[in-house]
Design a protein around this motif. Structure first.
Motif, PDB file in Angstrom:
ATOM      1  N   SER A  56       0.830  -1.130   0.018  1.00 43.40           N
ATOM      2  CA  SER A  56       0.058  -0.038   0.028  1.00 43.40           C
ATOM      3  C   SER A  56       0.824   1.251   0.020  1.00 43.40           C
ATOM      4  O   SER A  56       1.570   1.179   0.813  1.00 43.40           O
ATOM      5  CB  SER A  56      -1.041  -0.036   1.271  1.00 43.40           C
ATOM      6  OG  SER A  56      -1.595   1.375   1.336  1.00 43.40           O
ATOM      7  N   SER A  57       0.731   2.002  -0.970  1.00 42.84           N
ATOM      8  CA  SER A  57       1.556   3.326  -1.058  1.00 42.84           C
ATOM      9  C   SER A  57       0.899   4.551  -0.193  1.00 42.84           C
ATOM     10  O   SER A  57       1.711   5.401   0.217  1.00 42.84           O
ATOM     11  CB  SER A  57       1.740   3.680  -2.644  1.00 42.84           C
ATOM     12  OG  SER A  57       0.389   4.052  -3.193  1.00 42.84           O
ATOM     13  N   ARG A  58      -0.383   4.197   0.293  1.00 44.88           N
ATOM     14  CA  ARG A  58      -1.036   5.341   0.957  1.00 44.88           C
ATOM     15  C   ARG A  58      -1.430   4.848   2.452  1.00 44.88           C
ATOM     16  O   ARG A  58      -2.068   3.775   2.575  1.00 44.88           O
ATOM     17  CB  ARG A  58      -1.938   6.022   0.330  1.00 44.88           C
ATOM     18  CG  ARG A  58      -1.637   6.734  -1.193  1.00 44.88           C
ATOM     19  CD  ARG A  58      -2.723   7.364  -1.795  1.00 44.88           C
ATOM     20  NE  ARG A  58      -4.002   6.734  -1.782  1.00 44.88           N
ATOM     21  CZ  ARG A  58      -5.069   7.170  -1.816  1.00 44.88           C
ATOM     22  NH1 ARG A  58      -5.257   8.696  -1.391  1.00 44.88           N
ATOM     23  NH2 ARG A  58      -6.223   6.502  -1.527  1.00 44.88           N
ATOM     24  N   ILE A  59      -1.603   5.618   3.537  1.00 49.78           N
ATOM     25  CA  ILE A  59      -2.037   5.077   4.571  1.00 49.78           C
ATOM     26  C   ILE A  59      -3.562   4.904   4.577  1.00 49.78           C
ATOM     27  O   ILE A  59      -3.994   4.115   5.077  1.00 49.78           O
ATOM     28  CB  ILE A  59      -1.686   5.791   5.846  1.00 49.78           C
ATOM     29  CG1 ILE A  59      -2.017   5.292   7.172  1.00 49.78           C
ATOM     30  CG2 ILE A  59      -2.186   7.455   5.732  1.00 49.78           C
ATOM     31  CD1 ILE A  59      -1.368   5.947   8.165  1.00 49.78           C
ATOM     32  N   ASP A  61      -5.253   3.645   1.962  1.00 44.32           N
ATOM     33  CA  ASP A  61      -5.580   2.485   1.285  1.00 44.32           C
ATOM     34  C   ASP A  61      -5.418   1.254   2.437  1.00 44.32           C
ATOM     35  O   ASP A  61      -6.213   0.379   2.413  1.00 44.32           O
ATOM     36  CB  ASP A  61      -4.593   2.181   0.060  1.00 44.32           C
ATOM     37  CG  ASP A  61      -4.690   3.293  -1.051  1.00 44.32           C
ATOM     38  OD1 ASP A  61      -5.834   3.939  -1.147  1.00 44.32           O
ATOM     39  OD2 ASP A  61      -3.718   3.476  -1.698  1.00 44.32           O
ATOM     40  N   TYR A  77       1.162   0.584   9.379  1.00 43.50           N
ATOM     41  CA  TYR A  77       1.661   1.022   7.921  1.00 43.50           C
ATOM     42  C   TYR A  77       3.100   1.543   8.071  1.00 43.50           C
ATOM     43  O   TYR A  77       3.304   2.210   8.940  1.00 43.50           O
ATOM     44  CB  TYR A  77       0.543   2.189   7.461  1.00 43.50           C
ATOM     45  CG  TYR A  77       0.919   2.715   6.313  1.00 43.50           C
ATOM     46  CD1 TYR A  77       0.820   2.119   5.137  1.00 43.50           C
ATOM     47  CD2 TYR A  77       1.607   4.133   6.293  1.00 43.50           C
ATOM     48  CE1 TYR A  77       1.181   2.769   3.947  1.00 43.50           C
ATOM     49  CE2 TYR A  77       2.126   4.513   5.288  1.00 43.50           C
ATOM     50  CZ  TYR A  77       1.890   3.875   4.084  1.00 43.50           C
ATOM     51  OH  TYR A  77       2.448   4.503   2.690  1.00 43.50           O
ATOM     52  N   SER A  79       5.566   3.417   5.748  1.00 41.69           N
ATOM     53  CA  SER A  79       5.767   4.169   4.683  1.00 41.69           C
ATOM     54  C   SER A  79       7.223   3.796   4.018  1.00 41.69           C
ATOM     55  O   SER A  79       7.528   4.035   2.724  1.00 41.69           O
ATOM     56  CB  SER A  79       5.667   5.702   5.004  1.00 41.69           C
ATOM     57  OG  SER A  79       6.834   5.942   5.866  1.00 41.69           O
ATOM     58  N   SER A  82       6.193   0.778   1.966  1.00 40.58           N
ATOM     59  CA  SER A  82       4.834   0.699   1.316  1.00 40.58           C
ATOM     60  C   SER A  82       4.002  -0.734   1.872  1.00 40.58           C
ATOM     61  O   SER A  82       3.369  -1.121   1.022  1.00 40.58           O
ATOM     62  CB  SER A  82       4.836   0.964  -0.060  1.00 40.58           C
ATOM     63  OG  SER A  82       5.230   2.197  -0.341  1.00 40.58           O
TER      64      SER A  82
END
Length: 195
Positions: A56-59, A61, A77, A79, A82
């Protein structure tokens, strides 16, 4: 001009603080959930709590994935790579190694079709009240035939924990000794053998 620059900077700082530390919400069709930031524990892994890892590239998501996944009540999550780890209960998120860039979020409310429920160990209209554990039960127990087999040096147990016990000869355990959501124990029961 300095006035606007100063207050614009303050406003952006408040928005950034909220984005990093406040509740993260996710909505999927008629289902939504709210999450609040919680702790990240290192090397205390319980595989029964882990559901799955997704990329997942965004929190957001990650929040959406947890809300969609049946039984998911928490996500971690990171970062830096990802990744998003989904967990089935509200303890600390667990990982090995470097925790920089990783944040843990615990579900505080889940709603489906306008009906909201609080996760295990929370109660109140907005799920704002939390019962996180039960105090270790001490002898004498409610049933005189109960023989505790759990670590009695532990002073508190998480909601949903089942303590192990056995019973006096000719008796057998009949009920789980469980830490309930109200912070009290489901009492153990030993029943006599029928011959």
């Amino acid at each position: 001009m300095a006035f606007w620059v100063k207050y614009t900077a303050i406003f952006l700082g408040v928005i950034l603080f909220i984005a990093q530390n406040c509740v993260v919400c996710s909505e999927i069709s008629q289902r939504n959930a709210s999450y609040s930031k919680s702790s990240v524990a290192i090397d205390n892994y319980d595989p029964s709590r882990f559901l799955e890892t997704i990329s997942s590239s965004r929190i957001m998501d990650c929040a959406t994935a947890c809300t969609e996944k049946t039984g998911c009540e928490q996500y971690l999550y990171c970062s830096s790579n990802s990744s998003c780890n989904l967990y089935q209960d509200g303890g600390d998120c667990v990982m090995s190694g470097d925790t920089s860039g990783c944040s843990c979020y615990t579900q505080i409310m889940r709603c489906e079709d306008s009906y909201c429920t609080c996760p295990l160990g929370q109660y109140g209209e907005g799920c704002q009240n939390t019962i996180s554990d039960c105090i270790t039960p001490v002898s004498p127990y409610s049933d005189e035939h109960v023989i505790p087999e759990f670590d009695q040096a532990v002073s508190r147990w998480r909601i949903g924990t089942n303590l192990t016990y056995s019973c006096s000869p000719s008796y057998y355990p009949a009920v789980d000794w469980t830490c309930k959501t109200n912070g009290t124990w489901q009492e153990p029961v030993c029943k006599g053998q029928v011959y």
